[in-house]
Scaffold this active site. Sequence first.
Site, PDB file in Angstrom:
ATOM      1  N   ASP A 307       0.849  -1.187   0.000  1.00 57.73           N
ATOM      2  CA  ASP A 307       0.000   0.000   0.000  1.00 57.73           C
ATOM      3  C   ASP A 307       0.887   1.241   0.000  1.00 57.73           C
ATOM      4  O   ASP A 307       1.609   1.501   0.964  1.00 57.73           O
ATOM      5  CB  ASP A 307      -0.941   0.044   1.198  1.00 57.73           C
ATOM      6  CG  ASP A 307      -1.946   1.197   1.054  1.00 57.73           C
ATOM      7  OD1 ASP A 307      -1.906   1.871   0.006  1.00 57.73           O
ATOM      8  OD2 ASP A 307      -2.757   1.413   1.967  1.00 57.73           O
TER       9      ASP A 307
HETATM   10  C1  BGC Z   1      -4.504   3.941   0.408  1.00 58.37           C
HETATM   11  C2  BGC Z   1      -4.920   2.868  -0.562  1.00 58.37           C
HETATM   12  C3  BGC Z   1      -4.902   3.421  -1.952  1.00 58.37           C
HETATM   13  C4  BGC Z   1      -3.518   3.948  -2.249  1.00 58.37           C
HETATM   14  C5  BGC Z   1      -3.365   4.500  -3.644  1.00 58.37           C
HETATM   15  C6  BGC Z   1      -3.224   4.629   0.010  1.00 58.37           C
HETATM   16  O1  BGC Z   1      -2.997   5.757   0.765  1.00 58.37           O
HETATM   17  O2  BGC Z   1      -4.394   3.381   1.701  1.00 58.37           O
HETATM   18  O3  BGC Z   1      -6.192   2.382  -0.231  1.00 58.37           O
HETATM   19  O4  BGC Z   1      -5.315   2.448  -2.872  1.00 58.37           O
HETATM   20  O5  BGC Z   1      -3.224   5.000  -1.346  1.00 58.37           O
HETATM   21  O6  BGC Z   1      -4.119   5.626  -3.839  1.00 58.37           O
END
Ligand code: BGC
Length: 761
Positions: A307
């Site tokens: 993530d």
């Molecule tokens: C979030 C994810 C997301 C990713 C990309 C992160 O901050 O936790 O859920 O898919 O960013 O945008």
Amino acid sequence: MNQGRVSRRTLLAGAGAALAWSASPLRAMLQQAEAEAGPATRRSIAALIKEMTLEEKAGQLTLMPAAWSGGVATDLNPPGADNNFTKQIAAAVAGDLTGVFNGNGAAMALRMQRAVMERSRLKIPLLFAADVIHGYRTIFPVGVGEAASFEPALAERTARIAAFEASGAGIDWTFAPMVDIARDQRWGRTMEGAGEDVLIGRLFAAARVRGFQGKSLARDDTLMACVKHFAAYGAAEAGLDYNSVDMSLPRLVEIYLRPYRAGIDAGAGSVMTAFNELNGVPSTGNHWLQTEVLRDDWGFEGFVVSDYTSDEEMIAAGFAADRREAARIAFLAGVDMSMTSGVYREHLPGLVRDGLVSEDQLDRSVRRVLAAKAALGLFDDPFLRIDPAREKKRSRLPSSLALAREAAQKSIVLVRNEGDLLPLSPKTKLALIGPFVRDGRDINGPWVVYGDNGQSVDLAVGLKNAGADFSMTLGSDVEAPIPGGIEAAVAAARAADVVLLAIGESERMSGEAQSRSEIVLPAPQQALAEAVAQTGKPIVVILRNGRALALHGAVKNAPAILVTWFLGSESGNAIADVLFGKVSPSGRLPVSFPHESGQEPYYYAHKSTGRPNPPGPLQEYKAHYRETANNALFPFGHGLTYGKISYSDLALSAKRLSGGSIEVAATIRNSGSRAAVETVQLYTHQRVASMTQPVRQLRAFRKIALGAGKAKTVRFVLTGEDLAFVNGAGKWVREAGVIDVWIAPNAEAEGVHGTFDFAPA
Ligand code: BGC
């Protein structure tokens, strides 16, 4: 023939994907991709991997935020220092990237893909990802709102449309569904999932995966899904986003892990790790989670992505000394692809050269990623989803907006309706008051990258469309008073028959990093509500919220309360439909509304304790707070209709369940004068077991239409499997005992109750 291109058939063969096929939907999709692969067989994946340098391999495992400034997308994911599109194209051509995310539509994708297919050495197509969470251009209710429909099939349909629109704009892969169970409403990302319950969580996870991925990934109207955030991200201590999670094995296995598993069993092609640590080990560096559970135990065959910068964040967490170590730990834990931080591209080649990571393992991750690209049809046609002319043609079609309206209607929960204040007669003189009457900023809700608030129907427009007679006054801003606002609102209320009070949370008050220590209405809005209530005019609260809230004073005491979440494109129309009775409300709370913030984490499936406070007044030395009741103000599963619903005549097909099944039935009657859709819920509780059991657990539910004056018998079937639980060693077991069973309108209502003996064979 382009020598650099590889067909899905050869890739899949190379990935060993033709071996030992089982009934797994992901396998079936890969198999189908293989069967449909174009006739031109070029080189095998093995040969391609052989030809790749270590740097190119690490590049295939590196995903970056799109550098083409994407408006809202850029706000969500601040671009790195190198936010320069020309540089990013050069990096893609050099083989440093597997793809980008949250970019800017088909025009951007076309430029990047063309550059890679024309100028890169190996011509491996780029993958375009995005956070398509609750809609692309047509915006559907936020996840928790849609879960209030208690209708997974609806979530499958909305995910299908989201995929249809997004794939039309060059996107191959969505970072959804988010399936984290949320039992602490201080956690702002409650809005994105399916709430507190494991059964609802599992059903919505699977439905959303099916919706995004359709029957085949190799089509121009499907997206690859990404089940996230693995694991237990929603259990952050004290509801503080990113905080540690420390959890027993039984709870993890029985509750938190199951929605991810459901999404994977439904065929999700990818999994995203979580920001949190689990029992002392960051998820992104957690070999037990990302390899032993996910792959060895569950047989997951897709790829795992970190993530955002969660790999690099292991440094701040105190689990890795530097970026190189972070890369090594994440990779060896089983994380195939690194998002945003760049640590894989930077360090995997050196780690292999130094013998700290084996090249075989690197090749295996590259194979997984290439197999996904192949399954998505990109090797046969890198431009499959990239057609700028198609983007508009798929956007906000009338049928998609009709679905958005249906989804919004079904997500609205009527939690109180004293004296049948609702539905309103169209002739009622209304005062529409509150910061959400006009809604340029807040209507779509958090996690909308590509939708436009300005295109969504707000309350004022919805009421106008319904022909309502109303005045409109802001009264207050979301978190700050407006000079003269309260006076104007009071005057408007006095001049009306009924007040519609549109209050709640702004878009920025829930979502990622939006933890709240008090889940209450901001003080200026509470003051507005108190002043308006002083007029004595009946109030219909129309709550805007991304989580359950603790309601107080005039809001808590309002005769009618509608929980409307963030409903998206057709928000105002759907609310008007419910207000005027064009549709009967049917939503049910997927999260419990506590009396007070201090009760959090509050969830219906809690344990009894050895000193439960019996119903009624608080007793000394029993488990309770000094200041507030133990139960929920509005429990999980609660929601009213415009009918008058009663439950009677519980019938069990047997006194004992050993092998086979037992049928539990009840009669549900609508003695009112309006048709209703009732969501009938089946709960159980095992009285004594070697692990204490929750006071109730949802086992099944059914939505039934009940005409005025009509009754229906609803039958549920329970098997021993439904009554299994996880023991201290993390194993599923069934134990003999007395089972309480309820068929009830919500998790804390008595409904009708019976018992049977469980004697597992
Ligand atoms: C979030 C994810 C997301 C990713 C990309 C992160 O901050 O936790 O859920 O898919 O960013 O945008």
